[in-house]
Design an enzyme around this catalytic site. Sequence first.
Site, PDB file in Angstrom:
ATOM      1  N   ILE A  70      12.792 -27.042   7.292  1.00 56.12           N
ATOM      2  CA  ILE A  70      12.567 -27.714   8.581  1.00 56.12           C
ATOM      3  C   ILE A  70      12.723 -29.219   8.372  1.00 56.12           C
ATOM      4  O   ILE A  70      12.252 -29.768   7.367  1.00 56.12           O
ATOM      5  CB  ILE A  70      11.149 -27.400   9.126  1.00 56.12           C
ATOM      6  CG1 ILE A  70      10.875 -25.883   9.121  1.00 56.12           C
ATOM      7  CG2 ILE A  70      10.957 -27.996  10.515  1.00 56.12           C
ATOM      8  CD1 ILE A  70      11.787 -25.036   9.973  1.00 56.12           C
ATOM      9  N   ASN A  77      -0.884 -35.203  12.872  1.00 54.14           N
ATOM     10  CA  ASN A  77      -0.380 -36.577  13.030  1.00 54.14           C
ATOM     11  C   ASN A  77       1.119 -36.673  12.822  1.00 54.14           C
ATOM     12  O   ASN A  77       1.735 -37.646  13.254  1.00 54.14           O
ATOM     13  CB  ASN A  77      -1.120 -37.532  12.078  1.00 54.14           C
ATOM     14  CG  ASN A  77      -1.048 -37.098  10.639  1.00 54.14           C
ATOM     15  OD1 ASN A  77      -1.453 -35.986  10.327  1.00 54.14           O
ATOM     16  ND2 ASN A  77      -0.528 -37.932   9.763  1.00 54.14           N
ATOM     17  N   GLY A 103       5.090 -34.371  11.667  1.00 56.62           N
ATOM     18  CA  GLY A 103       5.822 -33.176  11.246  1.00 56.62           C
ATOM     19  C   GLY A 103       5.540 -31.945  12.100  1.00 56.62           C
ATOM     20  O   GLY A 103       5.399 -32.007  13.325  1.00 56.62           O
ATOM     21  N   VAL A 115      -8.939 -31.553   4.259  1.00 60.20           N
ATOM     22  CA  VAL A 115      -9.104 -30.100   4.076  1.00 60.20           C
ATOM     23  C   VAL A 115      -9.556 -29.730   2.657  1.00 60.20           C
ATOM     24  O   VAL A 115      -9.900 -28.580   2.401  1.00 60.20           O
ATOM     25  CB  VAL A 115      -7.832 -29.300   4.467  1.00 60.20           C
ATOM     26  CG1 VAL A 115      -7.481 -29.521   5.940  1.00 60.20           C
ATOM     27  CG2 VAL A 115      -6.666 -29.611   3.561  1.00 60.20           C
ATOM     28  N   TYR A 117       3.526 -25.039  -5.506  1.00 56.98           N
ATOM     29  CA  TYR A 117       3.680 -24.898  -4.048  1.00 56.98           C
ATOM     30  C   TYR A 117       3.895 -23.437  -3.652  1.00 56.98           C
ATOM     31  O   TYR A 117       3.256 -22.932  -2.720  1.00 56.98           O
ATOM     32  CB  TYR A 117       4.854 -25.766  -3.608  1.00 56.98           C
ATOM     33  CG  TYR A 117       5.093 -25.826  -2.120  1.00 56.98           C
ATOM     34  CD1 TYR A 117       4.265 -26.575  -1.287  1.00 56.98           C
ATOM     35  CD2 TYR A 117       6.172 -25.157  -1.547  1.00 56.98           C
ATOM     36  CE1 TYR A 117       4.506 -26.644   0.078  1.00 56.98           C
ATOM     37  CE2 TYR A 117       6.413 -25.220  -0.189  1.00 56.98           C
ATOM     38  CZ  TYR A 117       5.582 -25.965   0.625  1.00 56.98           C
ATOM     39  OH  TYR A 117       5.820 -26.031   1.977  1.00 56.98           O
TER      40      TYR A 117
HETATM   41  P1  NDP Z   1       4.487 -33.391   6.359  1.00 53.62           P
HETATM   42  O1  NDP Z   1       4.443 -33.849   4.945  1.00 53.62           O
HETATM   43  O2  NDP Z   1       5.333 -34.090   7.364  1.00 53.62           O
HETATM   44  O3  NDP Z   1       2.987 -33.287   6.952  1.00 53.62           O
HETATM   45  C1  NDP Z   1       1.949 -32.733   6.203  1.00 53.62           C
HETATM   46  C2  NDP Z   1       0.667 -32.869   7.001  1.00 53.62           C
HETATM   47  O4  NDP Z   1      -0.425 -32.355   6.231  1.00 53.62           O
HETATM   48  C3  NDP Z   1       0.340 -34.325   7.313  1.00 53.62           C
HETATM   49  O5  NDP Z   1      -0.244 -34.409   8.596  1.00 53.62           O
HETATM   50  C4  NDP Z   1      -0.680 -34.644   6.241  1.00 53.62           C
HETATM   51  O6  NDP Z   1      -1.545 -35.711   6.530  1.00 53.62           O
HETATM   52  C5  NDP Z   1      -1.448 -33.338   6.216  1.00 53.62           C
HETATM   53  N1  NDP Z   1      -2.291 -33.233   5.025  1.00 53.62           N
HETATM   54  C6  NDP Z   1      -1.897 -33.189   3.741  1.00 53.62           C
HETATM   55  N2  NDP Z   1      -2.969 -33.125   2.922  1.00 53.62           N
HETATM   56  C7  NDP Z   1      -4.066 -33.115   3.725  1.00 53.62           C
HETATM   57  C8  NDP Z   1      -5.457 -33.052   3.485  1.00 53.62           C
HETATM   58  N3  NDP Z   1      -5.953 -32.978   2.236  1.00 53.62           N
HETATM   59  N4  NDP Z   1      -6.298 -33.040   4.547  1.00 53.62           N
HETATM   60  C9  NDP Z   1      -5.826 -33.125   5.815  1.00 53.62           C
HETATM   61  N5  NDP Z   1      -4.519 -33.204   6.104  1.00 53.62           N
HETATM   62  C10 NDP Z   1      -3.647 -33.198   5.069  1.00 53.62           C
HETATM   63  O7  NDP Z   1       4.873 -31.869   6.243  1.00 53.62           O
HETATM   64  P2  NDP Z   1       5.493 -30.828   7.274  1.00 53.62           P
HETATM   65  O8  NDP Z   1       5.154 -31.147   8.670  1.00 53.62           O
HETATM   66  O9  NDP Z   1       6.898 -30.625   6.887  1.00 53.62           O
HETATM   67  O10 NDP Z   1       4.684 -29.538   6.796  1.00 53.62           O
HETATM   68  C11 NDP Z   1       3.615 -28.961   7.526  1.00 53.62           C
HETATM   69  C12 NDP Z   1       3.299 -27.621   6.879  1.00 53.62           C
HETATM   70  O11 NDP Z   1       4.465 -26.797   6.911  1.00 53.62           O
HETATM   71  C13 NDP Z   1       2.883 -27.748   5.415  1.00 53.62           C
HETATM   72  O12 NDP Z   1       1.880 -26.806   5.127  1.00 53.62           O
HETATM   73  C14 NDP Z   1       4.163 -27.406   4.686  1.00 53.62           C
HETATM   74  O13 NDP Z   1       3.911 -26.915   3.406  1.00 53.62           O
HETATM   75  C15 NDP Z   1       4.767 -26.355   5.594  1.00 53.62           C
HETATM   76  N6  NDP Z   1       6.197 -26.170   5.462  1.00 53.62           N
HETATM   77  C16 NDP Z   1       7.096 -27.172   5.709  1.00 53.62           C
HETATM   78  C17 NDP Z   1       8.446 -26.913   5.579  1.00 53.62           C
HETATM   79  C18 NDP Z   1       9.494 -27.928   5.857  1.00 53.62           C
HETATM   80  O14 NDP Z   1      10.682 -27.602   5.685  1.00 53.62           O
HETATM   81  N7  NDP Z   1       9.180 -29.121   6.294  1.00 53.62           N
HETATM   82  C19 NDP Z   1       8.949 -25.612   5.162  1.00 53.62           C
HETATM   83  C20 NDP Z   1       7.948 -24.644   4.938  1.00 53.62           C
HETATM   84  C21 NDP Z   1       6.624 -24.929   5.091  1.00 53.62           C
HETATM   85  P3  NDP Z   1      -1.164 -37.242   6.085  1.00 53.62           P
HETATM   86  O15 NDP Z   1      -0.148 -37.740   7.082  1.00 53.62           O
HETATM   87  O16 NDP Z   1      -2.471 -37.953   6.166  1.00 53.62           O
HETATM   88  O17 NDP Z   1      -0.609 -37.156   4.697  1.00 53.62           O
END
Ligand code: NDP
Length: 238
Positions: free
Chosen positions: A177, A15, A17, A53, A144
Amino acid sequence: MDEQGARSVLVTGANRGIGRAIAERFVAAGDKVATIYRSGDLPDGVLGVVGDVRDTASIDAAFTQIEAEHGPVEVVVANAGVTRDQLLMRMSDEDFDTVLDTNLAGAFRVARRASKGMIRLRRGRIVLISSVVAMYGGPGQVNYSASKAGLIGIARSITRELGGRGITANVVAPGFIDTAMTQALPEKQQQAYLAAIPAGRFGAVDDVAAAVQFLASDAAAYISGAVVPVDGGLGMGH
Ligand code: NDP
């Protein structure tokens, strides 16, 4: 496996990121893309099943629905993740457990469920979204970084278990990112990261999505158990 098009692909948390960008890339390539998501809206062409999840039953139900509509999942991307940053001495059990349950156990649950269909198909691609912090560490990120480092063990053990069945499992380790997760960091911390990134810029979500798409392709059939950094050089030397 077709390199492009018509595969059943599942990306958790599409949804927003990074997950959203990954899903959009697979859709653009003509794959059948589904997501397990909690809230928000989805990119066009993505089949959304609400789930969490942290909950095995909800993952199982979501897979059953996705398989009925798209066929067995051939590519799974465990992307859903959270942060609960706090200094070690102040970090609560709940902050630790929530992050491990979502990022590490969540990926385990999703990979476990996906593996059933992949073993039957004798092909599959498992991609786990980790972080540069898995190896680099981060102040306030004991929970984390532990969760993200654990994904490497999962991918490598899956590789040893299922590598002979046409299934690969790899880790993508994004650096900084530009998403909601990093925009939440204090400005001072953002600037410190920027100064340490040889590329001289923060990453874009599509930088990560491109690496994921490659690892899911036929061309990457002989890459498994790898940790692919997408970090502009931030973590070089890990
Ligand atoms: P965001 O916070 O923008 O998005 C996180 C996503 O994970 C959302 O869609 C969120 O859903 C979903 N989510 C969280 N908890 C659950 C759950 N229990 N069940 C289902 N969905 C869940 O993060 P990013 O897009 O930045 O990150 C995506 C991945 O990349 C993550 O694993 C993050 O750790 C990793 N990452 C990100 C970095 C960055 O710089 N941004 C760097 C390194 C790794 P909801 O909208 O409902 O909360």
